[in-house]
Every structure is written in C-alpha cells, then in structure tokens.
Write an enzyme that holds these catalytic residues in place. Sequence first.
Site, PDB file in Angstrom:
ATOM      1  N   GLY A 192      29.472  32.314  21.544  1.00 58.10           N
ATOM      2  CA  GLY A 192      29.424  31.099  22.370  1.00 58.10           C
ATOM      3  C   GLY A 192      30.420  31.084  23.502  1.00 58.10           C
ATOM      4  O   GLY A 192      30.525  30.072  24.215  1.00 58.10           O
ATOM      5  N   ASN A 221      53.543  42.190  40.672  1.00 61.95           N
ATOM      6  CA  ASN A 221      54.541  41.173  40.348  1.00 61.95           C
ATOM      7  C   ASN A 221      55.872  41.447  41.047  1.00 61.95           C
ATOM      8  O   ASN A 221      56.507  40.532  41.554  1.00 61.95           O
ATOM      9  CB  ASN A 221      54.762  41.114  38.832  1.00 61.95           C
ATOM     10  CG  ASN A 221      53.597  40.473  38.101  1.00 61.95           C
ATOM     11  OD1 ASN A 221      53.401  39.275  38.177  1.00 61.95           O
ATOM     12  ND2 ASN A 221      52.806  41.282  37.409  1.00 61.95           N
ATOM     13  N   PHE A 262      31.845  32.187  27.229  1.00 66.11           N
ATOM     14  CA  PHE A 262      31.223  32.490  28.513  1.00 66.11           C
ATOM     15  C   PHE A 262      31.673  33.886  28.939  1.00 66.11           C
ATOM     16  O   PHE A 262      32.854  34.098  29.262  1.00 66.11           O
ATOM     17  CB  PHE A 262      31.615  31.452  29.563  1.00 66.11           C
ATOM     18  CG  PHE A 262      31.125  30.066  29.253  1.00 66.11           C
ATOM     19  CD1 PHE A 262      29.894  29.626  29.724  1.00 66.11           C
ATOM     20  CD2 PHE A 262      31.888  29.202  28.478  1.00 66.11           C
ATOM     21  CE1 PHE A 262      29.436  28.341  29.439  1.00 66.11           C
ATOM     22  CE2 PHE A 262      31.439  27.923  28.181  1.00 66.11           C
ATOM     23  CZ  PHE A 262      30.203  27.495  28.649  1.00 66.11           C
ATOM     24  N   VAL A 263      30.732  34.826  28.930  1.00 66.83           N
ATOM     25  CA  VAL A 263      31.068  36.226  29.199  1.00 66.83           C
ATOM     26  C   VAL A 263      30.271  36.705  30.406  1.00 66.83           C
ATOM     27  O   VAL A 263      29.038  36.680  30.380  1.00 66.83           O
ATOM     28  CB  VAL A 263      30.759  37.121  27.971  1.00 66.83           C
ATOM     29  CG1 VAL A 263      31.125  38.573  28.275  1.00 66.83           C
ATOM     30  CG2 VAL A 263      31.492  36.621  26.739  1.00 66.83           C
ATOM     31  N   PRO A 264      30.928  37.133  31.483  1.00 69.12           N
ATOM     32  CA  PRO A 264      30.198  37.623  32.658  1.00 69.12           C
ATOM     33  C   PRO A 264      29.562  38.981  32.377  1.00 69.12           C
ATOM     34  O   PRO A 264      29.837  39.615  31.358  1.00 69.12           O
ATOM     35  CB  PRO A 264      31.291  37.726  33.726  1.00 69.12           C
ATOM     36  CG  PRO A 264      32.543  37.937  32.961  1.00 69.12           C
ATOM     37  CD  PRO A 264      32.388  37.188  31.665  1.00 69.12           C
ATOM     38  N   ASP A 305      56.495  61.248  34.830  1.00 66.82           N
ATOM     39  CA  ASP A 305      56.514  59.989  34.088  1.00 66.82           C
ATOM     40  C   ASP A 305      57.699  59.943  33.124  1.00 66.82           C
ATOM     41  O   ASP A 305      58.381  58.932  33.005  1.00 66.82           O
ATOM     42  CB  ASP A 305      55.195  59.832  33.321  1.00 66.82           C
ATOM     43  CG  ASP A 305      55.144  58.558  32.500  1.00 66.82           C
ATOM     44  OD1 ASP A 305      55.180  57.475  33.086  1.00 66.82           O
ATOM     45  OD2 ASP A 305      55.077  58.664  31.257  1.00 66.82           O
ATOM     46  N   HIS A 328      47.378  51.360  28.939  1.00 68.30           N
ATOM     47  CA  HIS A 328      48.072  50.620  27.881  1.00 68.30           C
ATOM     48  C   HIS A 328      48.024  51.391  26.573  1.00 68.30           C
ATOM     49  O   HIS A 328      47.017  52.022  26.246  1.00 68.30           O
ATOM     50  CB  HIS A 328      47.429  49.235  27.677  1.00 68.30           C
ATOM     51  CG  HIS A 328      47.633  48.319  28.833  1.00 68.30           C
ATOM     52  ND1 HIS A 328      46.841  47.227  29.052  1.00 68.30           N
ATOM     53  CD2 HIS A 328      48.545  48.326  29.830  1.00 68.30           C
ATOM     54  CE1 HIS A 328      47.252  46.580  30.140  1.00 68.30           C
ATOM     55  NE2 HIS A 328      48.287  47.244  30.634  1.00 68.30           N
TER      56      HIS A 328
END
Length: 1092
Positions: free
Chosen positions: A774, A346, A776-778, A257, A751
């Site tokens: 509030g 990418n 929307f969280v799966p 690396d 990261h």
Amino acid sequence: MSAKAISEQTGKEFLYKHICTSAAVQNRFRYANVTSETDWDHLTQDHPWLLTERLVVKPDQLIKCRGKLGLVGVDLDLVGVQEWLKPRLMRETTVAKAKGILKNFLIEPFVAHTQEEEFYICIYAAREGDHVLFHHEGGVDVGDVDAKAQRLLVGVDDKLSEDSVKEQLFMHVPDDKKEVLVSFVVGLFNLYEDLYFTYLEINPLVVNQDGVFVLDMAAKIDATADYICKAKWGDVEFPPPFGREAYPEEAYIADLDAKSGASLKLTILNPLGRIWTMVAGGGASVVYSDTICDLGGVDELANYGEYSGAPSEQQTYDYAKTILSLMTREKHHEGKVLIIGGSIANFTNVAATFKGIVRAIKDYQGPLKENGVTIFVRRGGPNYQEGLRVMGEVGKTTGIPIYVFGTETHMTAIVGMALGHQPIPNQPPVAAHTANFLLNSSTNAATPASTRTASFSEPRAANDATSAKKPKAGIPAAKPTMLFSRNTKAIMWGMQTRAVQGMLDFDYVCSRDEPSVAAMVYPFTGDHKQKFYWGHKEILIPVYKNMADAMKKHPEVDVLISFASLRSAFDSTMETMQYSQIHTIAIIAEGIPEAQTRKLIKRADENGVTIIGPATVGGIKPGCFKIGNTGGMLDNILASNLYRPGSVAYVSRSGGMSNELNNIVSHTTDGVYEGVAIGGDRYPGSTFMDHVLRYQDTPEVKMIVMLGEIGGTEEYKICQGIKDGRITKPVVCWCIGTCATMFSSEVQFGHAGACANQDFETAVAKNQALREAGAFVPKSFDELGDVIRTVYDELVANGTIVPAQEVPPPTVPMDYSWARELGLIRKPASFMTSICDERGQELIYAGMPITEVFKEEMGLGGVLGLLWFQRRLPRYACQFIEMCLMVTADHGPAVSGAHNTIVCARAGKDLISSLTSGLLTIGDRFGGALDAAAKQFSKAFDSGMLPMEFVNKMKKDGKLIMGIGHRVKSINNPDMRVQILKDFVKGHFPASPMLDYALDVEKITTSKKPNLILNVDGFIGVAFVDLLRMCGGFTRDEADEFVEIGALNGIFVLGRSMGFIGHYLDQKRLKQGLYRHPWDDISYVLPEHMSM
C-alpha cells in the site's frame, strides 16, 4: 564495503593458524595452489604429499555449488589431477549468469568417508547477533539448510557455550561424535569472532575416528577490521566475484581509497562498453546505474564507481584520469558517453573536485575526441556554480561536447539525454549564485525575529526533546519520539570547526535564540575556547579535553555529534552512553567494524539512546536543528527551504541522497519537517522503522518519504507496519539498486550494506512488496518527485495539509574565506614570496616540483640554487656550493661560535638556543668575511685598480683587506681547504677573473708577511662572485645584488651550523657539566684605588 569474500585457501589458512580446540583438526596447511604458471616440479618439492596421496582438485574462485556443477575432481592421483585440469584450466565456463575463466585451483588430500560422517555448519552475522546453523547431514545434497538445519542465535556480546551447542544443535548427532564436534564448533565460533568473520560455512565437515576434516569452506571477513586484525590476517587478497576480472586500475583506485580520508571506488563491468560514469556519492552512484539500466543501457554500462567525502583536487584528478584512460583504449562505432553526475553535496567543494576532473580532461582531450566522447555533467553543492562554469569552459576550449546542469535539473535527467531518450536543452536555467543568498542588505546585526512558527505547535521548554523514561533494571529504555527541537543543545566530538560554523549559521537563519552547539570535545588539545560567528557577532565555544568535563559543565546537552575517526568512534561512543543526559548520538565515521557497531546498538537500546549512523552525514529538522554538515551550505539551506518546517518527513540511508531529497521535497511540497540519513553501513544504529514510527506519531508530519536500497530486510518491516495499520500516513518509497539483478556478476555498491545476499533482499523485490503493501512506489527514481507531488497535492486538496504563508528568511553574512573562494572579494596580501609554494598537492621550489628535484638528483647545492637564487644552477655550481658547505662546516671548538655553542650546551640549554648562541657571533670578525671580501675585491677589480694599488690604498686608509690573513696557516703551510677549492674552480669554472685578481693580491701581501694568505672565507667570497658573474644564469646587476644583500654569508652560516650542532650533540653525549672559566686564565685588571 565491509564484508568481503575471501578465497577458500585464505579461509582455511586462518582456521588452521588460529583455531583453539581440543578436536584433532587434520590436514592442516595441506593444500596446493595451481594456476596456468605453476611449475609442477617445484610444486611437488614444496608439497611432497602430492606424489603419495589420493587428491581432490577444485577451482578456488568464489564459485558456489562446485560439486553440482561438476567442478570438483575427487580421488585422483597427481597425473589424474593434471589430466582433469587440462580441459578446465584457463577455459571459460558459465556459472548461473556469470561467464568467467577458471584460472585458480586448489589441490588437497582426498578424505575417504561415509555419508554419516558428513556435517554442515554455518555461522553468519545479523543485527541481533550471530546465527549458528548446524545440520547432521552435510555434503553436496544438503538442500535447503535454512529450513532443515538446527539454529542457535548468539546475542551480541554473548558467548557460545558447549551446553547450548549440545542442547540446541546436536539433537541428531551420534553420541560418539558429540564431544569432538562441541569442542570444534565452540572453537570455530571463537575464531569467527576473534578474526572478525561475517560469514563462515563448512560443508561438508567430516568427523571420523582420526579427527575433524574441513573439506569445503566459504567465508567473508569484515575488511574494515584490518587495523585490528592485521597481525593475524597478514596481507589479505580479496578475489573478485566469479565472472569479473580483477583489473590493475581497480587495485590502483583501491590503494588511493585506502590512503585517503575520502571514498574512491571503481568496478569495471565491461571495458568495451560505451557508457562510463564518474559519480559523486555512494547512494547517487547506485541511482545513476539504476537509471542507465532502466533505459536499456545495461549491456553498454562499462563501470560502477563513486567518489565522495571531499577528495582533494589531486585525488579527483587521479580518479578521473584512470577512468578516461580506460574509456579511450577501444573505440566504439557509436562513440562514447561519460556521465559526471552526483546529488547535491553536503560539504564537498564541487569546484575544487571539478578542477581535478578538468585537468584530466585536458590531459586526455586528444583521445577523448578520437573516441567521440560526449560528456554530461549534473552536480550541486558548495560552490557548484563555479564548478559547472569551469567544466563548461573546458568543453569550449578543447572542442569536446560537454553539457552542464545544476540543481535546476533532476538528478538523473542527464542519463536520458546521454542515451538519446530525451532532448538536450539549449540553454538550461541558471541557478542563482551562492552569494545572492548570503550577502546581507540589512544593517541590523541583531538576531532576527522568527520568520515562521518553527515547529508548528511545539511547546517551549528548557529542553524540548521528549525524554526517555528511566528504565527498570533489565528492561530496555523507551526512546524519545522527538529527537530535536528549537532548544536542542549538542556537544561536538572532534575539532570540526567548519561543521560547527555551519550549524551556527543554520541556527541563526532559523531564528534560534541560542546556538545549538554548547561545547566541543577534542582529546588532543588542552581546554580552551574556540571562536565562531553568530550572525555578525563573534562568540566563544568551549573546547574540553575530556568528555566528563563537557558533560558536567553542560547538563542541558542531550545530543552528541561524533566526528571521531573509525578507530576511536567505538570507544568514544561507548563513553558517551555512560551519561544519562544524552538521548541522541550521530556517528559520522565510515568504516567502523560491524561487530563494534552491533555492540553500540545493543548498548544504545539498553540506554534508550537513538543512534544516527555510522557512515552518515546526519539529519536535519528545519527551523530547529541540523547535525554537522547536513543540508550543505546556506545557499542550499535557503534554496530547499530548510530554515522553516514543512509537512514531509523523510528517511534515507545515503547522506548525499538525503540532500537530493531536500531538493525534491522542497520543489514538490511545502517542504521538509524532518529528515534523517541513517547511514550506509550494514547495521545502522537506528532503522527505517524507528524513524517512520516517530514520524507516524508526530502530528505535524503529514506524509513520509523513504529512500531504501538493495541489501537487508528493514524495508519489509515498513510493509508489515502498513498492513497492520501501525503506519497510516501516506508513505512514498523507492529502493535504489534495481540494476543489481541485471548484472551477470555480483557488484558491491558504494554503501557497505548495499549487497543482496538473498533474492528477497534485492531492490526489485522490496519495491514490489512495498507497492503491494500500500505504499506509493514510483516506476523509477526519475518519477519519485512526481509521485511525491501527487500525494502532497491530494493531502492539500482534502485539507490534511494547509500550506503556511512564506516569509523571507533572515540573511547571514558570508565568511571571508568563502567569499574569497567564490571570487567575490579581493584583499592585498600581507607579504609576498617567490621561492616556494606548499599549497598544492606537491611542494614546489622556485617553480620546480619536489619530485623533479629528486628525479634530477639536484642535491643540496641544486636546492640551495632554487631557494636562494631562483635559478637552476649548472652542475659544477651545485658541486661548488656543496664543497663550500663541507669546508666551512667546522673549524674546531676554540673559535668563538663553537665556544659559545659549547658553553650554552653545558649550561643545559636546548639545541636551538645553543645553535643560536653560536650563530650570533658571526660577523665581520668571525665568519662574516665572505660578504666583505667579495665586496672589497669586486669594487677594486671593477674600478680598474691594479692589485698593488688596491693593497696600497687599503694600507693608506688604515683598513684590513677582508679575506686576507690566517692565524695559523701561511704561504709555507697552506690551508688545504683553499687548495681543494682552488683546484675545483680552475678545473670547472668557465673563467675566474676575480679569483685571479685575489691571488695576485695574495702574492703582494705574503711577500710582506707569510701568513697574509687568501683564507678560506676570502676564497669563497671571490670565487662566488666569479660563479654568479660567469655561469650564464645571472645578469651583472643580479649578481651584484646577491653580493650586496648578504647571500654569501649565508654559505658560512649554513655550513657552520652543521659544526655547531655537532658540538652541541658532542657535549650532550659526553654529559659535560656547567662550564666555568678558570681564574688562572683571566687577567683581573682593576683600578688601583679599588684594589687597595
């Protein structure tokens, strides 16, 4: 990773070496390291104080709260230390959830003191500056210092003053200790800044009448600052977290690396586990680990790792073989699975990286089958179809079960297949080939008309970006809500031609009127123009040597895309922010030190500039603008409908996962309106909240998606924004890194910012808080697409979103190089070569890798054999070639070639010109006799002429026998060069009929005149014919062909070049002036009528 923990010994060494303070720091460098291999006699010789003082002993393995765990032995003599170590050294112990071996201990002098002399100090980095915590009561029972300690924030670029320390930190410090402590704390803070610490804690810090004693210390440094601090740091060892062993394979990958521009990471969690991963992308690697743990595989997960940033085939091979080696050492009764996953790349050529993995699989096919390994592959990105094809083929040829899937399959679906939670499809749907998107069936080369309103109701202006108002002095500038439009123009810092071409192709397919790249800046070349394609046409984009010229000549530009390296990104970005026209800067580089990033953020906030990055791929606004390689190649741009805007805006940290979001959003909604990857560093230039608020204030955005991750607290600002009513649009959120809470020891993910320092920084805590606020969280990343679809369908149902009619996008011609990469076209080569190949990871001479050349010690003669004759010649042949080069290297300054070289050198010409001048004299009269002699003698010998017949024929024809005769040497004064070569040939060649024939000729010619000897040119010529014919490596026709095409003269040219260069250097060293031939050495013979 940037912030890395160092051992207590390393931290104290840094402090003792580099702290600048008037306080008397005691016990400097008085510590001794003990392991199972310690020789106590040597240790006491090196540290004699061990025999005379009372001592403290403790493990130095990144263990917190050692005192409370009973892991500190105090007030002992040396024998007591040894007794204390016996039940602990190399014994397993449990700290929290981590089990590990105690193997490294630190011994220091015991400092007798009272509770009143103990203090606590901690300095740690945050986005806004560095926090200094101080408490007047230190020690084991210090308690909750966050609640109890005095706190002082030192802003970015500010200095810690003695007055502020006294006023804000030392309210409860006795007066007699204040001056000493003030000097020490200020010196400690300066040390912290100078050596790029990110965390430094001393507890307790003892201050008494003798001075300051640093008893216990914990620290982290910014490993990315190594290039700045190397002289002060030296070679730093970063110990693994307690409970995890340091494996040599991890060190090997870390070394790869460090030597690569790509990213290669490996952490071994459980070497006996049955679930192994090889994942492309920092964000994707975390998602795969999360999914494995969610499906109950945490105890069998063997490793965490990732490869990204376009590693080469060889680098991927080295990475893959390391993992395959590890996973095939121990068998598992259930067999093993290897998950080769990744998001949609990418810019990485998937086929190229997969070739490296395929090589490794072929090398380990035996052990893989013995261990019952099944492989699951899912990948997307440039040329991924070819990558999946070769991966499928290797499964068929090796008999290893390999299941391959592309972008048609959800990213983590293969985890459920691998763990047996869902069936494996028999025939997964095949995605269209890259070429199907790109080849243009139309003959119209003009820029196509707009296919859909580019950004709904965006007004058209000379520059559509909302300008930041110029601030009053001392007031930070407001940042624009809209960063990009159809008319945004950018400057690219760095010679990134592929990224520029990708941006221009995106512009073209989005029906922009003009290219989005106005200019490039590259300090390492002069000003020039660079050619690119705009659709079918070729255009020129200017390249400037300095930023000032680019800004002056392109005032319409308001975006800078920086591909500067991690070493130059800071300076170039600071320079960019001097120009008020720039409103947005994207910094692609990964590994910029955090302290430098914070300075960039501060300057950007003052100037009203939005920074995207560092450590990012950038962002994209469909139909308008894309940064660099964002969104991948055109096949993905078109497949994800990124050529026109949708209604969904997203923000993520990961660049690779942003492309996966493009894919998910395009399949579940009407598409992306804008997407930004803020970057994986601990302190991204802009935050989730910055972009979510922009989306909130953009009418065309109807719903927002955020992909957060473990580490930091930025997601809680989104929670607060929803609660306060500042964010009213639907927000779908998921934070990756939920697996971290299931691991027994700390794991640093791909990261730099993906590390939880507190419980509330975990992904699990953030997801819960977002859900309660509030958002929307799966339940998991697997369900993210379903939740996005549900929210979108509801917005369509209530009329908030009215999907626009789809219109096919224009097509863009494919680049020749990429079409050839895909195997769509072929073209005859301009010329052929059969001696050398430099295209791979290793240079190859006539089929032999350069490493083998050196391993076999082939020498110069061996290399010449490979490159000239495409053969591996026998050792004696290589030696003979080297001897020929040595004896032909020089023959004094008087010969024509050397004379020419000397005259040129004295005329002030360079080495190449002088050498060429000498070489041009080589021919039949000088040096060229090798070829001529070989041809003449070979012809006579092969025709059956007797030596006397040959001599008589040459005399009758009036021709000289090439290789016979010498100006100085004779039969009575032999040329020792010839004698040396003759001895070698007679002693080593299997036979030398041509040389024997030439020597018979010499007997005849010297009987007439003693200097008509076989000279060195003639000898080499005939001996070389013997070598070619008799060594067994050539057919007779091949040997004759090499003589005919002039190979033997090459020996003289190569050898004599050494001498010519020597004469050139000699003249330069002697500083000889211009040569003029003397008149008295010239005979002027003019026609008589002219002389009169």
